[in-house]
Scaffold this motif. Structure first.
Motif, short mmCIF file in Angstrom:
data_model
loop_
_atom_site.label_atom_id
_atom_site.label_comp_id
_atom_site.label_asym_id
_atom_site.label_seq_id
_atom_site.Cartn_x
_atom_site.Cartn_y
_atom_site.Cartn_z
N ALA A 23 -9.85 4.90 -1.92
CA ALA A 23 -11.06 4.08 -1.86
C ALA A 23 -10.74 2.76 -1.15
CB ALA A 23 -11.60 3.84 -3.25
N LEU A 24 -10.35 2.85 0.13
CA LEU A 24 -9.93 1.66 0.85
C LEU A 24 -11.08 0.70 1.10
CD1 LEU A 24 -7.42 3.11 3.45
CD2 LEU A 24 -6.93 1.67 1.49
N ARG A 25 -12.26 1.21 1.34
CA ARG A 25 -13.39 0.30 1.58
C ARG A 25 -13.74 -0.47 0.31
NH1 ARG A 25 -14.04 0.92 6.65
NH2 ARG A 25 -14.33 2.92 7.63
N ALA A 26 -13.67 0.17 -0.83
CA ALA A 26 -13.91 -0.53 -2.10
C ALA A 26 -12.82 -1.57 -2.33
CB ALA A 26 -13.97 0.46 -3.25
N ARG A 27 -11.57 -1.21 -2.06
CA ARG A 27 -10.47 -2.17 -2.19
C ARG A 27 -10.65 -3.33 -1.24
NH1 ARG A 27 -4.70 0.09 -1.54
NH2 ARG A 27 -4.29 -2.13 -1.56
N PHE A 28 -11.15 -3.04 -0.03
CA PHE A 28 -11.38 -4.10 0.95
C PHE A 28 -12.37 -5.13 0.40
CE2 PHE A 28 -14.17 -5.72 4.32
CZ PHE A 28 -13.25 -6.42 5.08
N TRP A 29 -13.52 -4.64 -0.09
CA TRP A 29 -14.54 -5.58 -0.57
C TRP A 29 -14.10 -6.30 -1.84
CZ3 TRP A 29 -17.51 -7.45 2.78
CH2 TRP A 29 -17.95 -6.69 3.85
N LEU A 30 -13.36 -5.63 -2.72
CA LEU A 30 -12.85 -6.31 -3.89
C LEU A 30 -11.82 -7.38 -3.51
CD1 LEU A 30 -12.49 -3.34 -6.39
CD2 LEU A 30 -14.05 -5.29 -6.57
N SER A 31 -11.03 -7.11 -2.50
CA SER A 31 -10.06 -8.09 -2.02
C SER A 31 -10.77 -9.29 -1.40
CB SER A 31 -9.11 -7.45 -1.03
OG SER A 31 -8.14 -8.35 -0.62
N VAL A 32 -11.81 -9.04 -0.62
CA VAL A 32 -12.59 -10.14 -0.03
C VAL A 32 -13.23 -10.98 -1.14
CG1 VAL A 32 -14.66 -10.66 1.33
CG2 VAL A 32 -12.99 -9.01 2.17
N TRP A 33 -13.77 -10.32 -2.14
CA TRP A 33 -14.39 -11.01 -3.28
C TRP A 33 -13.35 -11.87 -4.02
CZ3 TRP A 33 -19.01 -12.29 -4.93
CH2 TRP A 33 -19.21 -12.62 -6.26
N TRP A 67 -4.65 -16.61 -3.96
CA TRP A 67 -5.20 -16.53 -2.60
C TRP A 67 -4.21 -15.85 -1.67
CZ3 TRP A 67 -6.79 -21.58 0.42
CH2 TRP A 67 -7.34 -21.24 1.64
N LEU A 68 -2.94 -16.21 -1.79
CA LEU A 68 -1.90 -15.60 -0.97
C LEU A 68 -1.77 -14.10 -1.26
CD1 LEU A 68 0.46 -15.93 1.04
CD2 LEU A 68 1.91 -16.39 -0.95
N VAL A 69 -1.79 -13.73 -2.54
CA VAL A 69 -1.70 -12.32 -2.91
C VAL A 69 -2.90 -11.54 -2.37
CG1 VAL A 69 -1.76 -10.73 -4.89
CG2 VAL A 69 -0.26 -12.73 -4.94
N ALA A 70 -4.09 -12.11 -2.48
CA ALA A 70 -5.29 -11.43 -1.98
C ALA A 70 -5.24 -11.29 -0.46
CB ALA A 70 -6.53 -12.20 -2.40
N THR A 71 -4.68 -12.28 0.24
CA THR A 71 -4.57 -12.21 1.69
C THR A 71 -3.60 -11.11 2.12
OG1 THR A 71 -5.06 -14.57 1.85
CG2 THR A 71 -4.03 -13.54 3.77
N VAL A 72 -2.47 -11.00 1.43
CA VAL A 72 -1.50 -9.94 1.74
C VAL A 72 -2.11 -8.58 1.45
CG1 VAL A 72 0.72 -8.96 1.07
CG2 VAL A 72 0.51 -11.41 1.45
N ASP A 73 -2.81 -8.46 0.33
CA ASP A 73 -3.46 -7.20 -0.02
C ASP A 73 -4.51 -6.83 1.04
OD1 ASP A 73 -4.05 -4.94 -1.65
OD2 ASP A 73 -5.79 -6.01 -2.45
N LEU A 74 -5.26 -7.81 1.50
CA LEU A 74 -6.26 -7.55 2.52
C LEU A 74 -5.61 -7.09 3.83
CD1 LEU A 74 -9.29 -7.68 3.11
CD2 LEU A 74 -8.95 -10.02 3.88
N ALA A 75 -4.48 -7.68 4.18
CA ALA A 75 -3.77 -7.27 5.40
C ALA A 75 -3.28 -5.82 5.28
CB ALA A 75 -2.60 -8.20 5.67
N ILE A 122 -4.58 -3.47 3.37
CA ILE A 122 -5.77 -2.60 3.39
C ILE A 122 -6.27 -2.42 4.82
CG2 ILE A 122 -8.19 -2.44 2.69
CD1 ILE A 122 -7.32 -3.94 0.11
N LEU A 123 -6.34 -3.51 5.58
CA LEU A 123 -6.81 -3.40 6.96
C LEU A 123 -5.86 -2.54 7.80
CD1 LEU A 123 -8.11 -7.00 7.62
CD2 LEU A 123 -9.45 -4.89 7.42
N ARG A 124 -4.57 -2.65 7.55
CA ARG A 124 -3.60 -1.82 8.27
C ARG A 124 -3.83 -0.34 7.96
NH1 ARG A 124 1.58 0.19 6.90
NH2 ARG A 124 2.82 0.59 8.75
N HIS A 125 -4.06 -0.04 6.68
CA HIS A 125 -4.30 1.36 6.29
C HIS A 125 -5.62 1.88 6.87
CE1 HIS A 125 -1.40 1.54 2.63
NE2 HIS A 125 -0.83 1.05 3.71
#
Length: 89
Positions: free
Chosen positions: A13-23, A51-59, A61-64
């Motif tokens: 569920a990468l799109r859900a993870r993406f939006w949760l990470s953005v949130w 904020w740093l953890v969420a940014t790394v997670d977002l990166a 997710i975007l890579r995947h």
């Protein structure tokens, strides 16, 4: 190891993870700014780390998401046999 019991249509569920990470990143930015303005530097630092953890997670997710779907063997491919390792004596 592949056992053969995996669902053939399983997807992350990468799109859900993406939006949760953005949130989470939006709230971490807000918390960092709000706590820094009110002088609570410990809480601002904690939100900054979040904020740093969420940014790394977002990166990640975007890579995947950019990698696209990967090859998954279909139901006609038999499961891999377990590897046999003789016990150490």
């Amino acid at each position: 190891m592949r056992t053969g019991s995996e669902p053939t249509t399983a997807r992350s569920a990468l799109r859900a993870r993406f939006w949760l990470s953005v949130w989470g990143m939006a709230w971490a930015i807000f918390g960092t700014a709000a706590f820094a303005l009110t002088g609570r530097l410990g809480w601002a630092l904690a939100c900054g780390v979040l904020w740093l953890v969420a940014t790394v997670d977002l990166a990640v997710i975007l890579r995947h998401l950019r990698q696209g779907p990967h090859y998954q063997p279909g139901p006609d491919i038999p499961p891999y046999p377990p590897t046999y390792r003789p016990p150490k004596s």
